[in-house]
Scaffold this active site. Structure first.
Site, PDB file in Angstrom:
ATOM      1  N   ASP A  99      69.493 -49.387  68.851  1.00 31.65           N
ATOM      2  CA  ASP A  99      69.063 -48.942  70.177  1.00 31.65           C
ATOM      3  C   ASP A  99      70.248 -48.977  71.126  1.00 31.65           C
ATOM      4  OD1 ASP A  99      67.229 -48.610  72.555  1.00 31.65           O
ATOM      5  OD2 ASP A  99      65.759 -49.000  70.990  1.00 31.65           O
ATOM      6  N   SER A 104      58.044 -46.502  72.250  1.00 27.63           N
ATOM      7  CA  SER A 104      59.214 -47.341  72.006  1.00 27.63           C
ATOM      8  C   SER A 104      58.834 -48.804  71.900  1.00 27.63           C
ATOM      9  CB  SER A 104      60.227 -47.187  73.142  1.00 27.63           C
ATOM     10  OG  SER A 104      61.084 -46.109  72.932  1.00 27.63           O
ATOM     11  N   HIS A 159      67.376 -50.000  77.417  1.00 22.82           N
ATOM     12  CA  HIS A 159      66.309 -49.793  76.443  1.00 22.82           C
ATOM     13  C   HIS A 159      66.355 -50.816  75.312  1.00 22.82           C
ATOM     14  CE1 HIS A 159      63.868 -47.432  73.492  1.00 22.82           C
ATOM     15  NE2 HIS A 159      63.278 -47.016  74.587  1.00 22.82           N
TER      16      HIS A 159
END
Length: 946
Positions: free
Chosen positions: A163, A384, A219
């Site tokens: 990520d 996600s 993220h």
């Protein structure tokens, strides 16, 4: 700054709002290609081809990858994959043609950029769910607290977080990091794994050892907290993985030289001991064999469980990497198990997990190391954050069931999920949310069954199937969990256009990990003969049942009624699309079967019809600029194939037109309707060509004077060393434009050394040969696109010596247009032009094929069938010189004219009554047109002079 971030992520996905069956390919890394060599090949086999493309040296992507082995059926070879830097102006179709022509390459693909699947719940999205943001409600929903009574995992189980960078100093993440004590930070590669000082993960995007926080990408911290935030430390939250650790792997660039590296991170994680890998990123469409190879390597070679977010598209579409084989695709639900408003749904979704108002680690405020940033949390939403819940559950299962393979872990998670299809709120998505919502307690405590289809093999193997086709389907079935008895696989078509004629496979009993196949008696299917919409995707369902009530559904898609047909009656195999293109219907070379000759790979990267009447009125579906193509033509009738046809072993019919220009409008088309016919023969002497005939009708209110028509071809003929050293030339006696490969022997493994187009019927011929690498200032320069003016120039320049040839003396990537000039076409009138597309090992054989095509067109495809009804006779045909013309008395014969293949009149003779005798002995052998003129009109017949 937080609001700016949220707005950015909302804009990123706001454009995807409704259901869809397909999606455009995601963006790609400019100037980068990935190439996989065939087994036994070496990079040196590509050197000449890469020089032709002005490309850099290939760089092996995974030099330390584990080799495939018989003990891991289905394992994949990654050591043959290379990354190549190419000019950013190079088109993918050009690179693919040149590299595949070497015979050393398995595939050539762009490197796709996959985006993080982040959707914050601010007032722009999910604002009604703010009451849930202050707690980890989702842990209770997936039965985490009871599951932790069974096991809390172990620090030896590592989840790879591929990520954006992580906040390595966050109070709930720092204690969970997996460190590589075999390679401390000292400037050396102590463990000899090819990475220097990879003590705490790795930054694959920027190729350094800092996998930490980047102010532009939070993220990774959000995802990591859901999966593995520290439990029992008295602060913040508890990740579902509890004692399991995480390995941070950054995949997004934060330096000028960086690039997206999601799949490189997957391979790194698998090679460095991650038993579970999370992928909370992706994009719709853009299937990639390279990406599937990386996934297969991690799952099969390295036995890792791969979990991916299904996407925030709110659509029924394939989303990668979630939709790849060997990946657990996870969609999202809210606190009541209703599908999240934005979550993707499809038959490839395996299961769902909570994905709204997920409280997790943030690590955003202040500079690195500040107290606020190391202790902050936020509630976010999107698939996600559903995916890392399943990844964490998989980590707990890997500790609880150490004997399970990665495939068995996936099966256990699927079969213990709580089915939510029965909820009224989910009725619209039933069957497309997988087996249900994650239940960690059941996954850890209940033994289940799951047999599944692991491979589907269609025969004949095609990209798409035409109306009336029949096909066979062989499947491999494996039992992953508890032994099963009475196992049956039943195949059902969910499409009215595909019928299952034999759809039952009685497997019987299978032990754990037992496998079997129905290859000896495959399923049988039939495609409807008519009524199928173009490019229809038909879905087949496997319903797998066993004694004791086990039932599991899987799905496979088949494309029907493609918008192209394939002529393959002879040695020349060619696709014809419904909108005027040859070989492929798109520049990427993915829609169509291409054009090949005998055993060659595709030799035509782009081809199609080109019409023009002025520099501003041009119609085509060829390249334009910026990697795009024009879309002048639209289909009036789908391309169809008849085998055998009335006059050939295979015949094709196509009908399309362009837009009719209106005075004052900006439309820059010609205004012509086209009826295309194509003919192929299997008989000896006719195996090296396909005849293309176009009937052009003027749809405008004005006379088109003149009208130009031609065939554009970007030939890429193979070379022994893979280089694109081609040249183009013109045979004026035959009106034949051709391309050839320099320095290739006439025999051996390169049968298509020559290829070309001959004008068979029309007006004055034209040819324009183009060097694709022509410098700035050239009349036609393809490096910056192919403009309307350049296309008109290529069609209208006749056969001047300055543009008959290209590519000499050293060879180049050449393009050629072979066309004809028609003096006028009145409103409502039609005219016919015809060409032959040819290939052969030598120039002499190509010329012989061109002569055979002209003779065949003259004798088997008479140009005016109506002439028979008027008793118009020309004989003998073929002739050695003497010729007799006979008509009826009612015709009122006045004169007979003879024209050559170039449209020039070579003989005129006055006549009367019902007959005339002519002598052609003073003319050269070839094809001629005989025109009988009379009071009733004009009759035309083609004759062959030997």
């Amino acid at each position: 700054m937080r609001n700016v971030l949220r707005l950015y992520c909302f804009i990123l996905f706001a454009g995807i709002t409704g259901p869809a069956l397909a999606a455009p390919a995601p963006p790609t890394v400019p100037g980068q290609l990935v190439v996989k060599l065939r087994p036994g090949q070496v990079p040196a086999a590509l050197e000449a081809a890469l020089r032709t493309l002005d490309a850099g040296s290939p760089r092996q992507k995974f030099p330390r990858a584990q080799a495939p082995g018989a003990e891991r059926p289905g394992s994949v070879e990654l050591r043959g994959i290379y990354q190549v830097t190419v000019p950013v102006t190079l088109t993918l179709d050009r690179a693919r043609a040149i590299l595949l022509a070497t015979g050393a390459v398995e595939y050539v693909e762009p490197l796709y950029i996959r985006q993080p699947q982040y959707q914050p719940n601010d007032p722009l999205a999910d604002s009604t769910l703010t009451s849930l943001t202050a707690s980890q409600y989702y842990l209770k929903q997936v039965r985490a607290y009871r599951a932790w009574d069974v096991t809390r995992g172990d620090s030896s189980i590592v989840i790879g977080i591929t990520d954006g960078g992580l906040r390595l100093t966050h109070q709930d993440l720092r204690p969970q990091l997996k460190h590589n004590y075999a390679d401390p930070v000292n400037g050396r590669d102590d463990d000899n794994d090819g990475y220097v000082d990879n003590f705490t993960g790795w930054d694959l995007a920027n190729n350094d050892n800092d996998a930490g926080y980047d102010i532009n990408i939070v993220h990774g911290s959000l995802v990591a907290g859901v999966a593995a935030a520290r439990a029992d430390n008295g602060v913040g939250i508890a990740g579902l993985g509890n004692k399991c650790r995480l390995l941070p792997l950054n995949i997004y660039p934060n330096t000028p030289t960086g690039s997206f590296a999601g799949y490189e991170a997957v391979v790194y994680a698998a090679d460095h001991g991650c038993q579970v890998i999370n992928m909370s990123w992706g994009a719709p469409g853009g299937y990639s064999r390279f990406e599937q190879d990386a996934i297969t390597y991690a799952a099969v070679n390295r036995n890792a469980v791969l979990v991916a977010a299904a996407g925030n598209t709110s659509a029924d579409l394939l989303f990668y990497p979630a939709s790849y084989d060997h990946v657990l695709s996870v969609s999202g639900v809210g606190s009541t198990d209703q599908k999240s408003p934005s979550a993707t749904f499809n038959h490839r979704v395996d299961m769902v997990a909570p994905g709204l108002s997920i409280l997790t680690t943030y690590g955003y405020h202040g500079p690195t190391g500040s107290g606020a940033a190391d202790a902050d949390y936020i509630a976010v939403g999107g698939t996600s954050f559903a995916a890392p819940l399943v990844a964490a559950a998989a980590a707990l299962l890997r500790w609880q069931f150490p004997q399970f393979t990665s495939a068995q872990i996936g099966a256990q998670l699927r079969q213990t999920a709580d089915n939510i299809d029965g909820l009224p709120a989910n009725a619209a998505w039933a069957g497309r949310l997988g087996t249900g919502r994650l239940n960690v307690l059941r996954a850890l405590t209940q033994t289940r069954q799951e047999a599944r289809v692991t491979t589907s093999t269609f025969a004949p193997a095609r990209v798409a199937y035409a109306p009336g086709d029949t096909l066979r389907l062989a499947v491999a079935v494996q039992n992953l969990l508890q032994p099963v008895a009475g196992l049956t696989v039943t195949l059902t078509s969910l499409s009215p256009y595909l019928t299952v004629r034999q759809g039952s496979f009685a497997v019987g009993s299978l032990p754990t990990l037992g496998q079997t196949t129905n290859a000896a008696a495959p399923f049988r299917l039939a495609v409807a003969t008519s009524g199928i919409p173009l490019n229809t995707t038909a879905t087949l369902r496997y319903r797998i049942t066993a004694s004791g009530g086990f039932q599991y559904d899987q799905y496979v898609n088949v494309v029907l009624n493609p918008d192209y047909v394939v002529l393959n009656a002879n040695d020349l195999t060619m696709s014809l699309t419904s909108r005027g293109n040859l070989a492929y219907d798109n520049l990427a070379g993915t829609v169509g079967a291409g054009l090949s000759y005998r055993t060659s790979t595709n030799i035509l990267s782009e081809g199609g019809l080109l019409l023009a009447t002025s520099p501003t009125r041009v119609s085509d579906r060829l390249r334009s600029s910026g990697g795009q193509s024009r879309q002048s033509f639209f289909s009036l009738r789908q391309a169809t194939r008849q085998q055998p046809g009335p006059r050939a072993d295979q015949e094709a019919r196509v009908a399309f037109q362009d837009t009719i220009p209106v005075a004052g409008s900006r439309i820059r088309s010609v205004g012509v309707a086209v009826r295309q016919r194509a003919y192929a023969w299997a008989t000896p002497g006719r195996r090296d060509f396909v005849v293309l005939e176009y009937s052009l009708k003027n749809l405008t209110a004005d006379t088109l004077k003149p009208l130009y028509a031609g065939i554009f071809t970007d030939w890429d003929l193979p070379m022994p060393d893979g280089a694109g050293r081609n040249a183009a030339d013109w045979d004026s006696t035959r009106a034949l434009g051709y391309c050839y490969a320099l320095g290739v022997p006439a025999i051996g493994t390169f049968p298509a050394r020559y290829a070309g187009v001959r004008l068979l019927r029309g007006g004055a011929p034209a040819v324009y040969s183009i060097n694709s690498s022509a410098p700035a200032g050239s009349p036609i320069r393809l490096a910056d696109g192919f403009s309307l003016a350049e296309k008109f120039l290529a069609l209208s320049s006749g056969t001047g010596r300055t543009h008959r040839s290209a590519g000499l003396p050293n060879g180049a990537d050449v393009v050629q247009v072979v066309g004809t000039r028609l003096a006028r076409l009145a409103p409502g009138d039609s005219v016919t032009v015809a060409f032959a597309v040819l290939a052969a090992p030598t120039l002499a054989q190509l010329q012989a094929a061109a002569d055979a095509a002209a003779l065949t067109y003259a004798t088997l495809l008479p140009s005016r069938l109506a002439a028979r009804a008027l008793d118009f006779t020309v004989y003998p045909n073929p002739t050695t010189g003497a010729l007799r013309v006979e008509v009826t008395a009612a015709f009122g014969l006045r004169a007979v004219r003879v024209g050559n293949a170039l449209g020039q009149e070579v003989l005129r003779q006055a006549a009367s009554g019902t007959a005339a005798s002519l002598s052609l002995t003073n003319l050269a052998p070839g094809i001629y047109t005989v025109r009988a003129e009379g009071a009733a009109g004009v009759l035309t017949r083609t004759v062959v002079l030997h």
